[in-house]
Scaffold this motif. Structure first.
Motif, PDB file in Angstrom:
ATOM      1  N   ASN A 138     -35.987  61.403 -96.962  1.00 31.56           N
ATOM      2  CA  ASN A 138     -36.791  60.960 -95.829  1.00 31.56           C
ATOM      3  C   ASN A 138     -38.254  61.280 -96.113  1.00 31.56           C
ATOM      4  O   ASN A 138     -38.581  62.403 -96.509  1.00 31.56           O
ATOM      5  CB  ASN A 138     -36.368  61.670 -94.540  1.00 31.56           C
ATOM      6  N   ILE A 139     -39.107  60.295 -95.911  1.00 28.66           N
ATOM      7  CA  ILE A 139     -40.535  60.509 -96.137  1.00 28.66           C
ATOM      8  C   ILE A 139     -41.135  61.186 -94.912  1.00 28.66           C
ATOM      9  O   ILE A 139     -41.062  60.671 -93.794  1.00 28.66           O
ATOM     10  CB  ILE A 139     -41.258  59.175 -96.421  1.00 28.66           C
ATOM     11  N   GLY A 140     -41.738  62.346 -95.126  1.00 30.17           N
ATOM     12  CA  GLY A 140     -42.396  63.050 -94.034  1.00 30.17           C
ATOM     13  C   GLY A 140     -43.873  62.747 -93.970  1.00 30.17           C
ATOM     14  O   GLY A 140     -44.485  62.824 -92.901  1.00 30.17           O
ATOM     15  N   TYR A 141     -44.457  62.397 -95.107  1.00 30.44           N
ATOM     16  CA  TYR A 141     -45.904  62.162 -95.155  1.00 30.44           C
ATOM     17  C   TYR A 141     -46.200  61.271 -96.345  1.00 30.44           C
ATOM     18  O   TYR A 141     -45.610  61.416 -97.419  1.00 30.44           O
ATOM     19  CB  TYR A 141     -46.626  63.506 -95.304  1.00 30.44           C
ATOM     20  N   ILE A 142     -47.110  60.313 -96.156  1.00 30.81           N
ATOM     21  CA  ILE A 142     -47.556  59.477 -97.271  1.00 30.81           C
ATOM     22  C   ILE A 142     -49.024  59.118 -97.031  1.00 30.81           C
ATOM     23  O   ILE A 142     -49.439  58.861 -95.898  1.00 30.81           O
ATOM     24  CB  ILE A 142     -46.680  58.205 -97.418  1.00 30.81           C
TER      25      ILE A 142
END
Length: 503
Positions: free
Chosen positions: A105-109
Motif C-alpha cells: 500500500n502506498i502511504g506517500y508519493i
C-alpha cells in the motif's frame, strides 16, 4: 442474546459500511456501537453487536469470507525510498505495476519535474508480508536506481494510513508479546474511550497519546530510571513511619517497630523489585519481613504489588470486589462508566498488577464512630495504636483511613493529598488519569465531603495535641507527609532523594 465486539478492516471505497451492515442485519444482529474516523484510520471500523452465539459466528464468518474481519494485527513493514525514473511516457505506470504486484500500500508519493530533483520520485510503502519487500526491492533494484531512506519491519515507523496497526505495535512494546485476541480486545477498548472522550469534545489523538504515555512513563521509570523521595518520622519510642514516593502513583508507607513491619499500600507491581532494593537501603525487608500489608483502596498504584508478599492483604470488602471485577467504579453511581472500566484494565495491564494472593476483609462497621467515619477495627504495631476508618466511596468504594489521635497520625489515602508537594513529573503523570477518566473520584460530591471531614479531624487533633507540642501528621495517598499551616497542607520533616545508583 449476548453482546460481542469485533474489528473490521474494510476497503476505503463507497458501500463498504453498508455491506457490513447488511451482513449483520441478515443474521438479526443489532449494532450497539460503531466507530469509524477516516481522519485516524481510513480502513478500520469498530463494532459491538447483540446477537445469539450462532448468529455472531455466522456474522463473523461472512465478514471473514469477504475479507472484512480483522483477526490479527501483525507488525507491518515500512519502506521509504527515492527512485529515479526515466522521463518517458508510461514510466510511472510501469513502476506502479511492480508495487501493485507486491501487495504494498502506498502511504506517500511525491514527484515534481519542475522541482529541485526533476527525475526523482519519493515513495513510502506499507507491506504486511515481509518476504514481499525483499522480492520487491530485488525487482526494483534490477530496473531502477534506488536510495533506501527507511526500512523497518517492527511497525514503529508506519504512517497514519494504518494508524491502528501502528498503535497495536506500540501497545505490544509496552506489554510484551500477547495473543492477537488480547491485543484486538485492548485496541477495541482503547477506541471505545476515544469515542467517548471525542463525543465530550476531546481530540481522539490526545486520548491515544495519553494511553501510550501512561505505559511509556511507567516503563521508563523502572530499573535505572527508578527514584523516590523518602521521609522518615520517629512517631513513638518503638515506632518509625517511612513515606516512599515512587516516580509514578501513590505513596508507600511502612510502619516499623521491633519485631514487626506493617506496609500500608504497595505501589505498582512494575516497581516491586525496585521498591525492595530501596527498602533494603533503609533497613527494611525482604518480603518475608513484612508482617502485615494493609490496602487503603483498589487502585493499582496502591495495591498492585500485594501478590509479591507472603501475607494476606488486609482490605475493605469493597476493595476486594473492585479487584475481582476489574472496575474501579464498582459500587459507585458510575459503575457502568466506559472510561472507568477501561482505565482499570489499562493501568492494571501496564503496571503489571499482581493482587494479594490471600485477602483478609475488615469487619463491617459497628456503632463506634470517629468524626463522621465508622471505625471498622483497631490495630496495634509496637506501641502505636491505629483506628481503621471507613470512607464513603468518594474516590473509590471501600477506601479506608488509619488514625491515631494520641500520636497525631492520619493516613488519608487519596482523599487528602498535598498537591503542591508533587514534582512536575509526578503531577504530569497524574494528569493522564485525570484526562482519561475525567475525574479520578468516582463520586466527586462524596469525595469533597470526606476531604472536609478529614481536614477537620486533623485540625481538631492539632488542637488536642498542642499542649504536648505535637502536630497531626497527614499522610496522603500521594505526595509528602504534611501538616496544616493556616488551613493549607505544608510538608513536614526532611525529604531524602533515593536513586538506585547511590552507594
Amino acid at each position: 442474546m449476548k453482546k460481542f465486539g469485533f474489528i473490521a478492516h474494510m476497503p476505503d471505497e463507497p458501500g463498504s459500511l453498508e455491506r457490513a451492515a447488511d451482513i449483520i442485519k441478515q443474521y438479526n444482529g443489532n449494532i450497539n456501537r460503531i466507530q469509524y474516523d477516516r481522519r485516524i484510520d481510513p480502513c478500520t471500523v469498530f463494532y459491538e453487536v447483540t446477537a445469539s452465539e450462532e448468529a455472531y459466528a455466522d456474522i463473523t464468518g461472512d465478514l471473514q469470507r469477504v475479507g472484512y474481519l480483522q483477526t490479527s494485527l501483525k507488525p507491518v513493514s515500512f519502506l521509504k525510498f527515492f527512485v529515479h525514473l526515466p522521463h518517458i511516457p508510461g514510466s510511472l505506470s510501469t513502476f506502479l505495476k511492480y508495487i501493485t504486484i507486491s501487495g504494498a500500500n502506498i502511504g506517500y508519493i511525491d514527484f515534481d519535474d519542475a522541482g529541485r530533483y526533476p527525475d526523482r520520485l519519493t515513495v513510502s510503502l506499507n507491506l504486511d508480508n515481509p518476504s514481499a519487500i525483499e522480492q520487491l526491492l530485488d525487482e526494483l533494484k534490477s530496473r531502477y536506481q534506488l536510495e533506501i531512506l527507511e526500512y523497518d519491519t517492527t511497525g514503529r515507523h508506519l504512517d497514519d494510513t494504518i494508524f491502528y496497526v501502528r498503535l497495536a505495535q506500540e501497545i505490544r512494546d509496552l506489554i510484551g508479546e500477547s495473543e492477537n485476541e488480547f491485543v484486538l480486545s485492548f485496541l477495541a477498548d482503547t477506541n471505545h474511550i476515544a469515542q467517548e472522550l471525542t463525543n465530550r469534545g476531546n481530540d481522539p489523538r490526545k486520548v491515544f497519546d495519553s494511553v501510550l504515555q501512561t505505559g511509556r512513563t511507567l516503563r521508563a521509570t523502572t530499573g535505572a530510571g527508578f527514584y523516590a523521595d523518602v521521609q522518615k518520622l520517629a512517631v513513638t519510642k518503638e515506632t518509625t513511619v517511612y513515606c516512599f514516593q515512587p516516580p509514578c502513583g501513590g505513596s508507600i508507607y511502612v510502619i516499623a517497630s521491633p519485631g514487626e513491619t506493617l506496609m500500608l499500600d504497595t505501589g505498582y507491581g512494575i516497581y516491586h523489585a525496585d521498591v525492595m532494593k530501596m527498602f533494603a537501603r533503609f533497613g527494611i525487608g525482604p518480603e518475608r519481613a513484612i508482617t502485615r500489608v494493609i490496602i487503603s483502596h483498589a487502585d493499582a498504584d496502591h495495591c498492585g504489588a500485594g501478590g509479591f508478599f507472603p501475607v494476606p492483604g488486609i482490605m475493605h470488602t469493597g476493595t476486594r470486589e473492585i479487584i475481582k471485577t476489574n472496575n474501579r467504579a464498582y459500587g459507585s453511581r458510575n459503575e457502568h462508566s466506559v472510561l472507568e472500566a477501561f482505565y482499570t484494565k489499562m493501568i492494571n495491564c501496564f503496571s503489571q498488577f499482581k493482587a494479594s494472593g490471600e485477602i483478609t476483609c475488615l469487619p463491617p462497621a459497628g456503632a463506634k464512630m470517629r468524626s463522621i467515619f465508622p471505625v471498622l477495627d483497631t490495630i496495634r504495631i509496637g506501641d502505636l495504636e491505629l483506628e481503621i476508618l471507613e470512607g464513603f466511596g468518594g474516590h473509590t468504594y471501600g477506601q479506608i483511613y488509619l488514625f491515631s489521635a494520641s500520636e497525631g497520625l492520619l493516613f488519608t489515602a487519596d482523599a487528602v493529598i498535598n498537591f503542591s508537594s508533587l514534582t512536575k513529573e509526578r503531577a504530569d503523570y497524574s494528569s493522564l488519569a485525570d484526562f482519561l477518566v475525567t475525574s479520578v473520584n468516582v463520586d466527586s460530591e462524596l469525595a469533597r465531603k470526606e476531604r472536609r471531614a478529614l481536614l477537620e479531624l486533623a485540625a481538631e487533633t492539632d488542637r488536642g495535641l498542642a499542649p504536648r507540642g505535637k502536630r497531626c501528621r497527614i499522610c496522603g495517598g500521594h505526595g509528602t507527609i504534611s501538616v496544616l499551616e493556616n488551613g493549607k497542607l505544608a510538608t513536614c520533616g526532611e525529604i531524602l532523594h533515593y536513586t538506585p545508583s547511590e552507594n
